[in-house]
Design a protein around this motif. Structure first.
Motif, mmCIF file in Angstrom:
data_model
loop_
_atom_site.group_PDB
_atom_site.id
_atom_site.type_symbol
_atom_site.label_atom_id
_atom_site.label_comp_id
_atom_site.label_asym_id
_atom_site.label_seq_id
_atom_site.Cartn_x
_atom_site.Cartn_y
_atom_site.Cartn_z
ATOM 1 N N UNK A 1 -5.381 -31.061 28.465
ATOM 2 C CA UNK A 1 -6.222 -31.426 29.613
ATOM 3 C C UNK A 1 -7.660 -31.623 29.163
ATOM 4 N N UNK A 2 -8.346 -32.551 29.801
ATOM 5 C CA UNK A 2 -9.783 -32.672 29.589
ATOM 6 C C UNK A 2 -10.478 -31.491 30.265
ATOM 7 N N UNK A 3 -11.726 -31.223 29.892
ATOM 8 C CA UNK A 3 -12.432 -30.093 30.511
ATOM 9 C C UNK A 3 -12.431 -30.203 32.026
ATOM 10 N N UNK A 4 -12.307 -29.060 32.683
ATOM 11 C CA UNK A 4 -12.220 -29.023 34.141
ATOM 12 C C UNK A 4 -11.019 -28.189 34.549
ATOM 13 N N UNK A 5 -10.323 -28.606 35.566
ATOM 14 C CA UNK A 5 -9.180 -27.846 36.084
ATOM 15 C C UNK A 5 -8.041 -27.831 35.072
ATOM 16 N N UNK A 6 -7.574 -26.638 34.672
ATOM 17 C CA UNK A 6 -6.523 -26.568 33.648
ATOM 18 C C UNK A 6 -5.117 -26.788 34.205
ATOM 19 N N UNK A 7 -4.960 -26.903 35.525
ATOM 20 C CA UNK A 7 -3.632 -26.964 36.139
ATOM 21 C C UNK A 7 -2.867 -28.201 35.664
ATOM 22 N N UNK A 8 -1.599 -27.983 35.334
ATOM 23 C CA UNK A 8 -0.743 -29.111 35.003
ATOM 24 C C UNK A 8 0.705 -28.742 35.272
ATOM 25 N N UNK A 9 1.507 -29.757 35.491
ATOM 26 C CA UNK A 9 2.924 -29.612 35.757
ATOM 27 C C UNK A 9 3.708 -30.426 34.732
ATOM 28 N N UNK A 10 4.949 -29.995 34.491
ATOM 29 C CA UNK A 10 5.870 -30.809 33.702
ATOM 30 C C UNK A 10 6.902 -31.363 34.683
ATOM 31 N N UNK B 1 18.593 -35.682 35.844
ATOM 32 C CA UNK B 1 18.639 -35.486 34.398
ATOM 33 C C UNK B 1 17.557 -34.497 33.972
ATOM 34 N N UNK B 2 17.818 -33.793 32.859
ATOM 35 C CA UNK B 2 16.865 -32.807 32.357
ATOM 36 C C UNK B 2 15.714 -33.450 31.589
ATOM 37 N N UNK B 3 15.853 -34.705 31.222
ATOM 38 C CA UNK B 3 14.802 -35.414 30.490
ATOM 39 C C UNK B 3 14.895 -36.896 30.852
ATOM 40 N N UNK B 4 13.830 -37.681 30.632
ATOM 41 C CA UNK B 4 12.552 -37.302 30.031
ATOM 42 C C UNK B 4 11.680 -36.522 31.009
ATOM 43 N N UNK B 5 10.671 -35.878 30.466
ATOM 44 C CA UNK B 5 9.692 -35.164 31.274
ATOM 45 C C UNK B 5 8.292 -35.581 30.835
ATOM 46 N N UNK B 6 7.347 -35.401 31.756
ATOM 47 C CA UNK B 6 5.961 -35.772 31.480
ATOM 48 C C UNK B 6 5.049 -34.669 31.990
ATOM 49 N N UNK B 7 3.944 -34.438 31.304
ATOM 50 C CA UNK B 7 2.986 -33.432 31.749
ATOM 51 C C UNK B 7 1.885 -34.103 32.556
ATOM 52 N N UNK B 8 1.689 -33.553 33.754
ATOM 53 C CA UNK B 8 0.806 -34.147 34.741
ATOM 54 C C UNK B 8 -0.375 -33.228 35.010
ATOM 55 N N UNK B 9 -1.596 -33.617 34.613
ATOM 56 C CA UNK B 9 -2.801 -32.864 35.005
ATOM 57 C C UNK B 9 -3.238 -33.316 36.394
ATOM 58 N N UNK B 10 -2.753 -32.647 37.410
ATOM 59 C CA UNK B 10 -2.794 -33.158 38.772
ATOM 60 C C UNK B 10 -4.213 -33.344 39.310
ATOM 61 N N UNK B 11 -5.139 -32.479 38.901
ATOM 62 C CA UNK B 11 -6.469 -32.518 39.508
ATOM 63 C C UNK B 11 -7.483 -33.317 38.694
ATOM 64 N N UNK B 12 -7.193 -33.590 37.449
ATOM 65 C CA UNK B 12 -8.136 -34.329 36.599
ATOM 66 C C UNK B 12 -7.305 -35.220 35.693
ATOM 67 N N UNK B 13 -7.169 -36.476 36.072
ATOM 68 C CA UNK B 13 -6.231 -37.372 35.401
ATOM 69 C C UNK B 13 -6.843 -37.921 34.122
#
Length: 781
Positions: free
Chosen positions: A637-646, A655-667
């Motif tokens: 994540x870039x500096x700022x809100x550390x929250x992220x989801x997979x 399906x169990x994959x593919x997956x992506x990590x999403x920094x929801x508050x700071x794209x």
């Protein structure tokens, strides 16, 4: 002439409480069974999970064979039920046929009612050369004794003798729970039975079943059929495309619910339903708009997070919910009924003159007090019918209704406050006991929330907050883990999230603190993993999966690198290969970091002391292309809100994959210390996702960057996120472009190591973009 010493002989060689458990009765068998048993190992390993309160070894052993009987007292249906469960498990796991016998004292395994076993769920298990006894005062105690005997049986090889021992055991806590969310994604009744069976085998005793929320209503109420005709169904984003169903939903029939409740009760598990209110009400209000504040019919929500639809806190709504609870109570005999109370954002109430007039008429000072009044009406209704309300810890904010139990999920603070006020509490804090948290940060882990809550993290959890005095401690009923399914669209996801962390939870809830030991727990796990494999449970091996680390600088500079192997649990023997073959029990044993030349593929797996593999092999390709590539999970994540989801590409694909990590508050994501020597180009792959997240008041935290084109840009900055622009690309019209977007460009970065910042300026009301991968190129493609 008995072929084995009587149980009383064993009593002569063990201590105190052991003596009281033993019986002078002799166990005999048909003459055809009289073969001498094979010699027992001195101290066979026993995979007892949860660990028992007290275990004493004794000389000798006992072999349980097909045809041996399970003896139960005449007319004791509960004892017969426990014996039947044991017989079924012994047949399934060891191929043993153990018929039940009633009356008399002649049986290989005897179930005995014993008033001296004081604990309500306690039992005493004695294995002696002359036979086995399970003694308990209560039905639950007899069942848990049977569970422990089955664990002993499956701790030794098939046909091997059972070691002589005496176990005195009882749980630490009365509430040993697991919450299953069947709203966001449903499970079939058979899948829920699988989960219930595993709970029973771990001595958990409460299934908290989350049945209503914004995204669906899963329990049929005959008086209000629209709750399931309308409220049970939602239309997903991209419905009918790329694996998304045209509509998602369903509900459990009342017959299915009764059958599941009975199945659980036979295993001494209480099913506690949750009907969530006054928030998480969108599906109900979509079914009956008069239950809402605005009178308008919303759509059943497709958005995860905090939706703002509330029930109207009027006497008319209270009457409807009382009718609902009548049918809920008829289906669920549980003493406890969960009424939610969480995340009720009061915007609709505050904007409604009618609601505010009702609040003033009731003489209430705040909307939080109005929520407390609303829930107290229903809590009192439950109390009048011999039931007791549970609510999430937000019910503290307006005053806890009546004698409600507080389930503390926002850390343990709510439990401390509620216990201090004399209320019973259940510890279920996020993220500590949330099984939707990732188990590892590995690239091959499936969906979930971040930060990681590993097997070790769950094991280390202590349910009793340190701030409580003795009076407060007495109000701690126990702990439960929660399985929220926003990011678990299939039961395979649920199994991966739950197992083997359920083993750690079981030990947290059952075992005395002085008997809990992480290293001993790990030593007991291989046999438990074998039980999972035999039962077809798709457990996660994240704790044991090898991490293959390299010195990237050395590899890029010299074509050689140092490889270090490890795993999360720091358990097992790591074996590896370098020739592309799968590692087996004969592969090289890892003892220290080793050097390899590029290109190479390292494959590794962890093995237990008994030679069994602890998880699937993992591999890593080490070459220049791989070292110059960062996948979705490796970008920070870039500096700022550390929250992220997979997350998955679409909310309901299974399906169990593919997956992506999403920094929801700071794209915005970055590659720190990217090796830019000789780099002349970038290759970036983006994935477009639906923006199905309801953030309520947290929406103000979302960063919006200025965009120069209608649909925004992808901008690459050097060193800082406001630094020099190396390149940028215009994002296309999402209605006309594919979901996977590929960008290539020349760049002229300075030499050395620098941070690359990849910022997205797409409008916040549009779709979301996540990085599939970023690759540094020696030349532009």
């Amino acid at each position: 002439m008995p072929r084995r010493p009587t149980l009383i002989r064993l009593a002569l060689v063990v201590a105190g409480s052991f003596v009281a458990a033993c019986s002078p009765t002799t166990a005999t068998r048909p003459a055809a069974s009289v073969a001498a048993p094979p010699p027992a190992p001195a101290v066979p390993p026993l995979s007892l999970i949860p660990q028992v309160a007290s275990l004493q070894r004794a000389p000798g052993s006992f072999v349980l064979r097909s045809g041996d009987t399970l003896g139960v007292p005449d007319g004791d249906r509960a004892a017969a039920g426990a014996a039947q469960w044991l017989a079924e498990r012994a047949r399934a796991s060891r191929g043993l046929a153990l018929p039940l016998a009633t009356g008399g004292d002649v049986a290989a395994v005897r179930f005995v009612r014993d008033g001296s076993v004081a604990a309500a769920e306690g039992y005493r298990l004695v294995i002696a050369p002359g036979g086995v006894q399970i003694r308990a005062r209560t039905d639950a105690g007899l069942f848990y004794g049977a569970v422990t005997l089955w664990q002993v049986l499956t701790s030794v090889p098939a046909g091997a003798p059972l070691p002589a021992l005496a176990i005195d055991d009882a749980p630490r806590f009365a509430w040993r729970g697991l919450m299953l969310d069947s709203v966001r994604h449903m499970q079939t009744p058979e899948e829920i039975r699988t989960l219930i069976e595993q709970m029973a085998e771990h001595k958990l005793n409460v299934l908290h079943w989350h049945l209503t929320d914004d995204q669906g209503w899963r329990i049929p109420i005959k008086r209000y059929p629209e709750l399931t005709r309308i409220g049970a169904w939602r239309i997903p984003p991209h419905a009918g495309h790329d694996g998304e169903p045209k509509r998602y939903g369903g509900f459990y029939t009342q017959a299915q619910i009764r059958a599941l409740v009975a199945y659980a009760a036979a295993r001494h598990i209480t099913v506690v339903p949750e009907i969530d209110l006054p928030g998480h009400a969108t599906a109900a209000v979509a079914s009956y708009p008069r239950l809402g504040v605005t009178g308008k019919r919303p759509k059943v929500s497709v958005d995860w997070g905090v939706n703002t639809t509330l029930y109207n806190p009027s006497p008319a709504t209270v009457r409807v919910m009382e009718h609902v609870l009548d049918e809920v109570m008829a289906l669920f005999p549980s003493h406890y009924i969960h009424l939610g109370g969480d995340e009720a954002v009061k915007d609709q109430w505050q904007a409604s003159p009618a609601v505010q007039a009702e609040r003033r008429r009731l003489g209430l000072a705040s909307d939080d007090a109005l929520q407390s009044w609303f829930m107290n009406q229903l809590g009192s209704y439950l109390g009048a019918h011999g039931r007791r309300m549970i609510g999430w810890d937000e019910i503290l904010e307006g005053g806890v209704p009546g004698d409600a139990v507080v389930m503390s999920w926002r850390g343990s603070k709510g439990a401390v406050e509620a216990a201090g006020k004399g209320h019973d509490v259940i510890l279920s804090p996020a993220p500590d006991l949330y099984f939707d948290q990732l188990q590892s940060d590995r690239a091959d882990e499936t969906t979930g929330r971040i930060p990681v809550k590993s097997l070790a993290d769950i094991y280390a959890f202590e349910p009793v907050p340190k701030q409580l005095d003795a009076a407060g401690v007495a109000h701690v009923l126990g702990a439960q883990a929660n399985v929220w399914t926003e990011h678990m669209p299939s039961f395979a996801h649920v199994e991966h999230a739950v197992f083997p962390r359920l083993d750690a939870l079981a030990e947290v809830d059952w075992t005395p603190v002085v008997r809990r030991d992480w290293h001993d727990f790990l030593a007991r796990l291989p046999a438990q993993l074998a039980r999972y494999r035999a039962a077809g449970i798709a457990y996660a091996d994240s704790a044991f999966a090898p991490d293959i680390a390299v010195d990237a600088d050395a590899a890029l500079a010299s074509g050689r690198t140092r490889v270090t192997l490890s795993n999360q649990a720091k358990y097992g023997t790591l074996r590896y290969t370098l020739d592309g073959s799968a590692p087996d029990a004969h592969a090289s044993v890892y003892t220290a970091p080793f050097e390899v030349g590029l290109p190479v593929t390292v494959r590794a797996a962890a093995y237990a002391a008994d030679g069994s593999v602890l998880g699937a092999p993992r591999s890593r390709v080490i070459d220049r292309v791989a070292l110059l590539t960062r996948g979705t999970t490796a970008l920070a994540n870039c500096p700022g809100n550390p929250f992220r989801l997979r997350v998955q590409p679409l909310p309901d694909v299974t399906s169990l994959s593919p997956v992506y990590e999403l920094p929801l508050f700071n794209r915005c994501q970055q590659w720190a210390d990217a090796p830019l020597d000789g780099i002349h180009g970038l290759h970036v792959v983006l994935q477009r996702l639906p923006n199905n997240y309801a953030l309520a008041h947290d929406a103000k935290l979302v960063v919006q960057r200025p965009h120069a084109t209608p649909f925004g840009e992808l901008v690459v900055h050097l060193d800082r996120c406001d630094g020099e622009v190396l390149n940028q690309w215009t994002l296309p019209d999402p209605s006309r472009a594919p979901r996977t977007l590929t960008f290539n460009a020349a760049i002229t970065p300075p030499p050395g190591r620098h941070t690359l910042c990849f910022a997205l300026t797409a409008p916040n009301d549009g779709p979301l973009y996540v990085f599939d991968r970023v690759q540094l190129l020696d030349a532009v493609r």
